[in-house]
Design a protein around this motif. Sequence first.
Motif, mmCIF file in Angstrom:
data_model
loop_
_atom_site.group_PDB
_atom_site.id
_atom_site.type_symbol
_atom_site.label_atom_id
_atom_site.label_comp_id
_atom_site.label_asym_id
_atom_site.label_seq_id
_atom_site.Cartn_x
_atom_site.Cartn_y
_atom_site.Cartn_z
ATOM 1 N N HIS A 215 -21.385 -49.502 110.937
ATOM 2 C CA HIS A 215 -22.529 -49.622 110.022
ATOM 3 C C HIS A 215 -22.043 -49.916 108.605
ATOM 4 C CE1 HIS A 215 -25.196 -47.810 113.075
ATOM 5 N NE2 HIS A 215 -26.203 -48.178 112.314
ATOM 6 N N GLU A 216 -21.063 -49.154 108.164
ATOM 7 C CA GLU A 216 -20.546 -49.305 106.805
ATOM 8 C C GLU A 216 -19.958 -50.698 106.589
ATOM 9 O OE1 GLU A 216 -19.956 -47.005 103.101
ATOM 10 O OE2 GLU A 216 -21.147 -46.734 104.926
ATOM 11 N N GLU A 217 -19.185 -51.162 107.563
ATOM 12 C CA GLU A 217 -18.559 -52.479 107.441
ATOM 13 C C GLU A 217 -19.593 -53.594 107.434
ATOM 14 O OE1 GLU A 217 -15.386 -53.197 106.693
ATOM 15 O OE2 GLU A 217 -15.338 -51.016 106.410
ATOM 16 N N LYS A 220 -21.205 -53.689 103.974
ATOM 17 C CA LYS A 220 -20.309 -54.295 102.988
ATOM 18 C C LYS A 220 -20.289 -55.807 103.159
ATOM 19 C CE LYS A 220 -17.189 -50.322 102.490
ATOM 20 N NZ LYS A 220 -15.827 -49.805 102.765
ATOM 21 N N TRP A 221 -20.304 -56.245 104.381
ATOM 22 C CA TRP A 221 -20.346 -57.686 104.674
ATOM 23 C C TRP A 221 -21.668 -58.290 104.192
ATOM 24 C CZ3 TRP A 221 -23.639 -60.003 108.434
ATOM 25 C CH2 TRP A 221 -23.387 -61.357 108.681
ATOM 26 N N MET A 222 -22.775 -57.547 104.362
ATOM 27 C CA MET A 222 -24.073 -58.032 103.896
ATOM 28 C C MET A 222 -24.074 -58.262 102.388
ATOM 29 S SD MET A 222 -26.566 -55.584 106.185
ATOM 30 C CE MET A 222 -28.033 -55.912 105.207
ATOM 31 N N VAL A 223 -23.422 -57.361 101.642
ATOM 32 C CA VAL A 223 -23.342 -57.520 100.185
ATOM 33 C C VAL A 223 -22.666 -58.842 99.844
ATOM 34 C CG1 VAL A 223 -22.338 -56.604 98.062
ATOM 35 C CG2 VAL A 223 -23.362 -55.040 99.721
ATOM 36 N N ARG A 224 -21.619 -59.170 100.584
ATOM 37 C CA ARG A 224 -20.883 -60.415 100.307
ATOM 38 C C ARG A 224 -21.717 -61.645 100.635
ATOM 39 N NH1 ARG A 224 -16.791 -57.436 102.897
ATOM 40 N NH2 ARG A 224 -16.909 -58.738 104.773
ATOM 41 N N ILE A 225 -22.343 -61.655 101.812
ATOM 42 C CA ILE A 225 -23.072 -62.870 102.181
ATOM 43 C C ILE A 225 -24.346 -63.031 101.362
ATOM 44 C CG2 ILE A 225 -22.119 -62.898 104.525
ATOM 45 C CD1 ILE A 225 -25.004 -62.126 105.445
ATOM 46 N N ALA A 226 -24.870 -61.924 100.833
ATOM 47 C CA ALA A 226 -26.055 -62.027 99.973
ATOM 48 C C ALA A 226 -25.759 -62.874 98.746
ATOM 49 C CB ALA A 226 -26.535 -60.639 99.551
ATOM 50 N N TYR A 241 -27.774 -49.255 102.451
ATOM 51 C CA TYR A 241 -27.384 -50.567 101.922
ATOM 52 C C TYR A 241 -27.412 -50.584 100.395
ATOM 53 C CZ TYR A 241 -27.466 -55.677 101.326
ATOM 54 O OH TYR A 241 -27.202 -56.976 100.950
ATOM 55 N N ARG A 242 -28.371 -49.895 99.802
ATOM 56 C CA ARG A 242 -28.422 -49.848 98.332
ATOM 57 C C ARG A 242 -27.223 -49.096 97.777
ATOM 58 N NH1 ARG A 242 -33.427 -50.922 95.297
ATOM 59 N NH2 ARG A 242 -34.926 -51.846 96.729
ATOM 60 N N ARG A 243 -26.843 -48.015 98.451
ATOM 61 C CA ARG A 243 -25.660 -47.280 98.015
ATOM 62 C C ARG A 243 -24.405 -48.132 98.138
ATOM 63 N NH1 ARG A 243 -21.558 -45.962 101.456
ATOM 64 N NH2 ARG A 243 -23.017 -45.129 102.977
ATOM 65 N N VAL A 244 -24.283 -48.882 99.220
ATOM 66 C CA VAL A 244 -23.123 -49.757 99.416
ATOM 67 C C VAL A 244 -23.086 -50.837 98.347
ATOM 68 C CG1 VAL A 244 -22.070 -51.450 100.973
ATOM 69 C CG2 VAL A 244 -22.954 -49.294 101.890
ATOM 70 N N MET A 245 -24.255 -51.387 98.006
ATOM 71 C CA MET A 245 -24.295 -52.389 96.936
ATOM 72 C C MET A 245 -23.799 -51.805 95.624
ATOM 73 S SD MET A 245 -27.595 -54.903 97.285
ATOM 74 C CE MET A 245 -28.852 -53.645 97.329
ATOM 75 N N MET A 246 -24.215 -50.588 95.321
ATOM 76 C CA MET A 246 -23.818 -49.964 94.065
ATOM 77 C C MET A 246 -22.327 -49.634 94.028
ATOM 78 S SD MET A 246 -26.450 -49.971 92.166
ATOM 79 C CE MET A 246 -25.878 -48.892 90.854
ATOM 80 N N GLN A 247 -21.766 -49.346 95.188
ATOM 81 C CA GLN A 247 -20.348 -49.003 95.254
ATOM 82 C C GLN A 247 -19.434 -50.221 95.282
ATOM 83 O OE1 GLN A 247 -20.639 -46.470 98.813
ATOM 84 N NE2 GLN A 247 -19.796 -44.812 97.575
ATOM 85 N N ASP A 248 -19.988 -51.341 95.663
ATOM 86 C CA ASP A 248 -19.176 -52.550 95.781
ATOM 87 C C ASP A 248 -18.624 -52.953 94.414
ATOM 88 O OD1 ASP A 248 -18.368 -54.893 97.504
ATOM 89 O OD2 ASP A 248 -19.476 -55.946 95.934
#
Length: 368
Positions: A215-217, A220-226, A241-248
Amino acid sequence: MMKPQMMPQLKPRDYAKYPFIVIWEVTRACALKCLHCRAEAQYRADPRQLTTEQGKKLIDDIAAMEEQPLFVFTGGDPLMRPDLFELAEYAIKEKQLPVSMTPSATPKVTRAAITKAKEVGLSRWAFSLDGSTAEIHDHFRGTKGSYDMTMKGIQYLQEAHIPIQVNTTVSRYNLHDLQAISRKVKEMGVVLWSLFFLIPTGRAQEKDMISPEEHEEVMKWMVRIAQEMPYGVKSTEAPHYRRVMMQDHGAVGSERSSMKRLDMLGRAPQSVNDGDGFVFISHTGDVYPSGFLPVVCGNVKEQSLIDVYRNSPVMQTLRDKSQLQGKCGVCEFKTMCGGSRARAYALTGDYMASDTVCAYIPSALRQT
């Protein structure tokens, strides 16, 4: 011909008063046998489903909201309702609601049906695509030929210039195929790709889910392709997903860029979760926090939708982040995330428990 309704502008709203999105399961009838079907759809309509008049009363309730939500017809297969376009026209032309629809890719998706959707002013049409090839998609959908019907339907939408959304349910069956699906989505010229993270409810089973680390990976991949793709990217039942975006790395700029691109797509201005900005009405009128959280909070045959949404004890609890349990309860991201309440319920029986697929360890727990 009436122009499609504009999506509501992005602005914060009080989810205790009004939902951001309302989903109505107009029927459970469907010709497909999808492995993950939340609704456990059936071939024939339930005789208890809301009538045309009851459906219009529901639409009246939604239109009366001071802050109008996005309104989506789902199923089953909405096209299995003979009065579907009568209801859509009533909502769009008479009540000025922005309406989207998520039909199944079946023989009912004809050029004539899509032309009618264009005429009534549908804001967006969403198709599900769960594999980049017929073999992968058709296995998931339980029906041979589903992929070809999806591609034909996409062609009709392109010809009609109706904005297209693609929904993909992430599971162990297509985890390896997501990159290829993302390229296929680009070829289709869609406006939004929504990745649904599987909830083991209905026909879906826990064994179909990917792991917390996966899920985490994926997120993170979604943030990149966005940032790479011309379409917007969002998650469903993965508020992490919002937390992952903020951490990226560079996430603040990353999120702003992504959100700016999605402004006109009706993207929520703040996190939406089950019962917290989101509400679902079943084919029989039962009101749920979401279609994936099958806890009945009321019925629109007996109460107004807004009354159920605001005053149901279940809904009120779901909106109270101080009642979250486990690591979700101590997480510094609980306000913007809160974990999937539907997944917590499906796997633990407690909708306020921790979301078990979240791999993140809150700082409060790292310090002990």
